[in-house]
Design an enzyme around this catalytic site. Structure first.
Site, mmCIF file in Angstrom:
data_model
loop_
_atom_site.group_PDB
_atom_site.id
_atom_site.type_symbol
_atom_site.label_atom_id
_atom_site.label_comp_id
_atom_site.label_asym_id
_atom_site.label_seq_id
_atom_site.Cartn_x
_atom_site.Cartn_y
_atom_site.Cartn_z
ATOM 1 N N ARG A 1 -32.621 36.665 -25.782
ATOM 2 C CA ARG A 1 -33.769 35.454 -26.090
ATOM 3 C C ARG A 1 -33.842 35.451 -27.718
ATOM 4 O O ARG A 1 -34.237 34.385 -28.121
ATOM 5 C CB ARG A 1 -34.876 36.008 -25.530
ATOM 6 C CG ARG A 1 -35.090 35.811 -24.013
ATOM 7 C CD ARG A 1 -35.186 34.575 -23.400
ATOM 8 N NE ARG A 1 -36.532 33.899 -23.435
ATOM 9 C CZ ARG A 1 -36.621 32.773 -22.992
ATOM 10 N NH1 ARG A 1 -35.811 31.748 -22.311
ATOM 11 N NH2 ARG A 1 -37.926 32.289 -23.219
ATOM 12 N N THR B 1 -37.998 28.138 -28.238
ATOM 13 C CA THR B 1 -37.808 26.693 -27.309
ATOM 14 C C THR B 1 -37.497 25.292 -28.274
ATOM 15 O O THR B 1 -36.576 24.884 -28.114
ATOM 16 C CB THR B 1 -38.769 26.619 -26.311
ATOM 17 O OG1 THR B 1 -38.928 27.924 -25.543
ATOM 18 C CG2 THR B 1 -38.325 25.341 -25.338
ATOM 19 N N ASN C 1 -31.716 21.508 -27.226
ATOM 20 C CA ASN C 1 -31.659 23.080 -27.758
ATOM 21 C C ASN C 1 -30.548 23.654 -27.307
ATOM 22 O O ASN C 1 -30.596 25.017 -27.465
ATOM 23 C CB ASN C 1 -33.009 23.503 -27.551
ATOM 24 C CG ASN C 1 -33.591 23.682 -26.317
ATOM 25 O OD1 ASN C 1 -32.561 23.674 -25.124
ATOM 26 N ND2 ASN C 1 -34.650 24.378 -25.975
ATOM 27 N N HIS D 1 -29.400 27.952 -23.053
ATOM 28 C CA HIS D 1 -30.390 28.491 -22.168
ATOM 29 C C HIS D 1 -30.156 29.900 -21.945
ATOM 30 O O HIS D 1 -28.891 30.446 -22.051
ATOM 31 C CB HIS D 1 -30.239 28.021 -20.679
ATOM 32 C CG HIS D 1 -30.984 28.870 -19.693
ATOM 33 N ND1 HIS D 1 -32.346 28.635 -19.342
ATOM 34 C CD2 HIS D 1 -30.691 29.714 -18.785
ATOM 35 C CE1 HIS D 1 -32.630 29.610 -18.320
ATOM 36 N NE2 HIS D 1 -31.494 30.327 -18.054
ATOM 37 N N TYR E 1 -34.263 25.114 -12.815
ATOM 38 C CA TYR E 1 -35.455 24.787 -13.390
ATOM 39 C C TYR E 1 -36.798 24.461 -12.579
ATOM 40 O O TYR E 1 -37.542 24.152 -12.900
ATOM 41 C CB TYR E 1 -35.432 23.572 -14.457
ATOM 42 C CG TYR E 1 -34.586 23.891 -15.364
ATOM 43 C CD1 TYR E 1 -34.958 25.041 -16.419
ATOM 44 C CD2 TYR E 1 -33.515 23.277 -16.023
ATOM 45 C CE1 TYR E 1 -34.594 25.339 -17.589
ATOM 46 C CE2 TYR E 1 -32.798 23.727 -17.164
ATOM 47 C CZ TYR E 1 -33.245 24.540 -18.200
ATOM 48 O OH TYR E 1 -32.438 25.007 -19.112
ATOM 49 N N GLU F 1 -30.645 33.792 -11.501
ATOM 50 C CA GLU F 1 -29.578 32.818 -12.108
ATOM 51 C C GLU F 1 -28.026 33.053 -11.924
ATOM 52 O O GLU F 1 -27.439 32.269 -11.790
ATOM 53 C CB GLU F 1 -30.108 32.453 -13.567
ATOM 54 C CG GLU F 1 -31.426 31.836 -13.633
ATOM 55 C CD GLU F 1 -32.291 31.856 -14.997
ATOM 56 O OE1 GLU F 1 -31.721 32.119 -15.786
ATOM 57 O OE2 GLU F 1 -33.463 31.454 -15.225
ATOM 58 N N LYS G 1 -25.497 24.269 -22.946
ATOM 59 C CA LYS G 1 -26.123 23.088 -22.208
ATOM 60 C C LYS G 1 -25.082 22.108 -22.816
ATOM 61 O O LYS G 1 -24.251 22.251 -23.817
ATOM 62 C CB LYS G 1 -27.496 22.838 -22.819
ATOM 63 C CG LYS G 1 -28.457 23.776 -22.169
ATOM 64 C CD LYS G 1 -29.764 23.602 -22.566
ATOM 65 C CE LYS G 1 -30.813 24.567 -22.253
ATOM 66 N NZ LYS G 1 -32.305 24.255 -22.605
HETATM 67 P P1 ADP Z 1 -36.672 28.309 -22.680
HETATM 68 O O1 ADP Z 1 -35.566 27.425 -22.532
HETATM 69 O O2 ADP Z 1 -36.794 28.591 -24.442
HETATM 70 O O3 ADP Z 1 -36.856 29.459 -21.873
HETATM 71 P P2 ADP Z 1 -38.612 26.873 -21.333
HETATM 72 O O4 ADP Z 1 -38.350 27.691 -20.177
HETATM 73 O O5 ADP Z 1 -40.084 26.577 -21.596
HETATM 74 O O6 ADP Z 1 -37.874 27.195 -22.451
HETATM 75 O O7 ADP Z 1 -38.019 25.483 -20.780
HETATM 76 C C1 ADP Z 1 -36.827 25.356 -20.335
HETATM 77 C C2 ADP Z 1 -36.175 24.046 -21.116
HETATM 78 O O8 ADP Z 1 -36.785 22.719 -20.826
HETATM 79 C C3 ADP Z 1 -36.072 24.247 -22.671
HETATM 80 O O9 ADP Z 1 -35.084 24.867 -23.222
HETATM 81 C C4 ADP Z 1 -35.961 22.479 -22.909
HETATM 82 O O10 ADP Z 1 -34.355 22.264 -22.592
HETATM 83 C C5 ADP Z 1 -36.594 21.887 -21.990
HETATM 84 N N1 ADP Z 1 -38.115 21.635 -22.616
HETATM 85 C C6 ADP Z 1 -38.965 22.440 -22.510
HETATM 86 N N2 ADP Z 1 -40.169 21.923 -23.236
HETATM 87 C C7 ADP Z 1 -39.899 20.494 -23.554
HETATM 88 C C8 ADP Z 1 -40.228 19.701 -23.803
HETATM 89 N N3 ADP Z 1 -41.826 19.634 -24.281
HETATM 90 N N4 ADP Z 1 -39.861 18.190 -23.881
HETATM 91 C C9 ADP Z 1 -38.397 18.308 -23.515
HETATM 92 N N5 ADP Z 1 -37.764 19.338 -23.024
HETATM 93 C C10 ADP Z 1 -38.329 20.342 -22.979
#
Ligand code: ADP
Length: 169
Positions: free
Chosen positions: A105, A111, A132, A135, A69, A146, A29
């Site tokens: 993962r 996350t 974070n 992805h 997303y 994707e 990212k």
């Molecule tokens: P992952 O990336 O671990 O698969 P998710 O699919 O739940 O997690 O969410 C996608 C992305 O959305 C996360 O990696 C993060 O960048 C963002 N995200 C998720 N939850 C939050 C939150 N509560 N606040 C801000 N950003 C969030």
């Protein structure tokens, strides 16, 4: 005449073919790019032994980020998430291997980076869910979806790693 033990002949092939080769979409990212973590993050997947099929530095549109997303469209943080992903270049990668989706993962970690285990990318390199750094697809189906979304035809390479006999018996 004794029957030949067909399982001895066919089972190894069957077992080999049941080891399904998956593809996952990994993306560094904008924060990972800005913080100079590109080499570090790629290196974790490279060292693990998976096969890199596609790689590019890319500035994505709002539309592409929203499509990527789309399952999170209803979440309160969705607009912020789209601003974040489009705030600078990302590094797009396609990786292939047996079990690569689940394994990636695990390498990435939870996350929320504060809950991610030390040793994982997020556990070692990040502190906030909204930043974070990386992805990874959450299922083999999404991996394919994707990769198709982020890569054009001709951007993926078919090649064989010389290290294959040293990775798999
Ligand atoms: P992952 O990336 O671990 O698969 P998710 O699919 O739940 O997690 O969410 C996608 C992305 O959305 C996360 O990696 C993060 O960048 C963002 N995200 C998720 N939850 C939050 C939150 N509560 N606040 C801000 N950003 C969030």
């Amino acid at each position: 005449r004794p029957r030949r033990d067909l399982t001895r002949i066919f089972l190894p092939h069957l077992v080999a073919s049941m080891e399904q080769v998956d593809q996952t979409y990994i993306m560094i990212k904008p924060d990972g790019v800005q913080r100079g973590l590109v080499g570090e993050i790629i290196s974790r997947f490279e060292k693990k032994g998976f096969l890199l099929k596609g790689l590019k530095l890319f500035e994505c549109t709002k539309e592409l980020a929203e499509e990527h997303y789309k399952d999170l469209r209803e979440k309160p943080f969705f607009p912020k998430l789209i601003d974040y992903i489009t705030s600078g270049p990302v590094v797009c990668m396609a990786w292939e291997g047996v079990g690569v989706v689940a394994s990636a993962r695990k390498l990435i970690g939870a996350t929320n980076p504060l809950q991610a285990e030390p040793g994982t990318i997020r556990g070692d390199l990040a502190i906030q869910t909204g930043r974070n750094v990386v992805h990874g697809s959450d299922s083999p189906e999404n991996g394919l979806r994707e990769i198709e979304l982020w890569f054009k035809e001709g951007e993926l390479c078919q090649w064989t790693q010389v290290q294959v006999p040293w990775l798999r018996e």
